[in-house]
Design an enzyme around this catalytic site. Structure first.
Site, mmCIF file in Angstrom:
data_model
loop_
_atom_site.group_PDB
_atom_site.id
_atom_site.type_symbol
_atom_site.label_atom_id
_atom_site.label_comp_id
_atom_site.label_asym_id
_atom_site.label_seq_id
_atom_site.Cartn_x
_atom_site.Cartn_y
_atom_site.Cartn_z
ATOM 1 N N GLU A 71 -5.625 -8.555 0.927
ATOM 2 C CA GLU A 71 -6.082 -8.180 2.311
ATOM 3 C C GLU A 71 -7.528 -7.796 2.321
ATOM 4 O OE1 GLU A 71 -4.442 -5.052 4.561
ATOM 5 O OE2 GLU A 71 -2.085 -5.845 4.229
ATOM 6 N N GLU B 250 0.656 -1.233 0.044
ATOM 7 C CA GLU B 250 -0.051 0.062 0.164
ATOM 8 C C GLU B 250 0.884 1.380 -0.116
ATOM 9 O OE1 GLU B 250 -2.857 -0.104 3.233
ATOM 10 O OE2 GLU B 250 -3.836 -1.768 2.385
HETATM 11 C C1 GAL Z 1 -3.988 -2.264 5.675
HETATM 12 C C2 GAL Z 1 -2.523 -2.543 6.081
HETATM 13 C C3 GAL Z 1 -2.575 -3.956 7.012
HETATM 14 C C4 GAL Z 1 -3.611 -3.620 8.208
HETATM 15 C C5 GAL Z 1 -4.953 -3.433 7.478
HETATM 16 C C6 GAL Z 1 -6.035 -3.244 8.386
HETATM 17 O O1 GAL Z 1 -3.953 -0.827 5.072
HETATM 18 O O2 GAL Z 1 -1.892 -3.066 4.980
HETATM 19 O O3 GAL Z 1 -1.248 -3.435 7.845
HETATM 20 O O4 GAL Z 1 -3.554 -2.856 9.177
HETATM 21 O O5 GAL Z 1 -4.873 -2.299 6.603
HETATM 22 O O6 GAL Z 1 -6.098 -1.707 8.803
#
Ligand code: GAL
Length: 461
Positions: free
Chosen positions: A352, A164
């Site tokens: 994710e 990200e």
């Molecule tokens: C993403 C990040 C993760 C985690 C997730 C939940 O932006 O890559 O490390 O924190 O959000 O907020």
């Protein structure tokens, strides 16, 4: 002859800083997050990542859980300052040994490791030398990537270069709410340009090391909806979409920055050097998209640069998670198609997706019904996308366990596995058991479908 469906990668994701702990042990150098978390008022509750989930010591127990849940793919990141405490040159052998053990422990359990090279924990020493604002970051990063390939390239073939870039440059170098806490447009644009170049550098370097490796990089993305039909709101939505969903992926794919829809980005050119337009381009095998929510956008004269504001979920009175992120499952399907529409995108992995909710602990049981329903609803749209988008080939839940949620500290819990921070006890939540059954059912269905396809292909011959 019909094409057989490609294999689908089900997995869970974690990151080093959020889980490992052992921040100052076994030769690890400090990262920007270790330093940032000690500044007053930066992290909710005054929390620090110093102990986190103690994954550095408990990785075997955690991988036993991944194995017991039949999750075949495990995404973790390497802590750059653990292997190169100063960011360059001196190698910390104990750090290398840790990732050696971790990778071996995955493979012994039949779990495929997916390594993220940069998940926000820059070595502090490099930040003292300018961090992402210093173009030398490209050679520092390249030295680190080379070392990782030399050490682990014999056993790791799936790589994600950056996690990200918009978030670590936007929150860390523009808003100052993430490490290293810098602010301002110049700082943001130079960090962003160097991050854009670094993602391409990493992809090229890994492919040159071994053309068969599966290489990608990941992006935060949110489905964007204008607040109303007014032309002002519609245009505001286009700008926010360019910023949140296109800014980093388009230069990689060869389109350059989306300056037409986001005129302030023109300024980024002052950080260009000769050949940068070409150097921004690379050919990833996949892109990782990370989606949690959608954003509803309204025009605003008061927000500099983008003249747009986000109307949050509570104000709109729509279902939301603990972090006030709207629950909008159909968004993930729309986003998969949005990225699949770029002809240069070969494959898409949802690297994710997940949600923070307050969990109810009763003895040894954790009924996380809200997370369960969130995941089930998002999964309906993942399944839809599997049927109507041949580029989608993986899905990773964020996260294996509750962990250090950056500026929010330990309060928001995203895990399929609960962590009791008083004693590091792990307890699988209801959502974890559900994910296990989901993966097993999907694998079974894929197998049947595969056999049907094979049979039909033979018949056709
Ligand atoms: C993403 C990040 C993760 C985690 C997730 C939940 O932006 O890559 O490390 O924190 O959000 O907020």
């Amino acid at each position: 002859m019909k094409l057989l469906k490609k294999p689908f990668h089900w997995g869970v994701a974690t990151s080093a800083l959020q889980t490992e702990g052992a921040s100052y042990l076994d030769g690890k150098g400090p990262s920007i997050w270790d330093e940032f978390s000690l500044r007053k008022g930066k992290i909710a509750g005054g929390h620090t990542p110093e102990i986190a989930n103690s994954f550095y010591y408990r990785y075997e127990e955690d991988l036993d859980i991944v194995q017991a849940l039949h999750i075949p793919n495990f995404r973790f990141s390497i802590s750059w300052p653990r292997v190169l405490p100063q960011g360059t040159r001196n190698i910390n052998q104990k750090g290398i040994d840790f990732y050696d053990r971790l990778i071996d422990a995955c493979l012994e359990r039949g779990i495929t490791p997916w390594v993220t090279l940069y998940h926000w924990d820059l070595p502090l020493q490099l930040e003292l030398n300018g961090g992402w604002n210093n173009r030398d970051i490209l050679s520092w990063f390249s030295e680190y990537v080379e070392l990782m390939l030399q050490k682990f390239g014999d056993r790791v073939s799936n790589w994600m270069v950056l996690n990200e870039p918009l978030v670590f440059t936007g929150a860390g170098y523009f808003l100052g709410i993430h490490a290293p806490g810098k602010k301002g447009m110049n700082s943001f644009l130079s960090a962003a340009h160097h991050a854009s170049l670094a993602q391409a550098v990493g992809i090229r370097q890994i492919k040159e090391h071994n053309a068969l490796f599966n290489v990608g990089t990941t992006y935060s993305c949110s489905w964007i909806t204008p607040f109303s039909d007014s032309p002002n709101d519609q245009q505001a939505a286009v700008r926010v979409d360019a910023l949140m969903n296109r800014f980093f992926v388009e230069p990689l794919l060869g389109y350059g920055y989306p300056v037409k829809d986001l005129p302030f980005l023109k300024e980024i050119e002052k950080f260009y050097q000769k050949d940068d337009e070409t150097l921004l381009k690379a050919t990833p095998d996949f892109i990782g998209i990370q989606n949690y929510t959608r954003e509803v956008v309204k025009h605003s004269w008061f927000t500099p640069y983008i003249n747009a504001k986000l109307i949050d979920a509570r104000t709109r009175q729509v279902p939301h998670t603990l972090l006030n992120w709207e629950i909008y499952p159909e968004g993930i399907h729309s986003l998969i198609h949005k990225y699949a529409a770029y002809p240069e995108v070969k494959n898409i992995i949802v690297s994710e997706n997940g949600a923070a909710f307050p969990d109810h602990v009763t003895g040894n049981e954790i009924k996380d019904s809200q997370r369960l329903s969130y995941l089930k609803n998002y999964m309906l749209h993942i399944n839809r996308a599997r049927m109507d988008c041949s580029k989608l080939c993986g899905y990773f839940v964020w996260s294996l366990h509750d962990n250090f949620e950056w500026a929010e500290g330990y309060y928001p819990r995203f895990g399929l596995v609960h962590i009791d921070y008083s004693n590091q006890k792990r307890t699988i939540k209801e959502s974890g058991y559900w994910y296990k059954n989901h993966i097993l059912n999907q694998k079974y269905e894929d197998k049947i479908q595969h056999e049907h396809q094979l049979f039909n292909t033979k018949e056709e011959r």
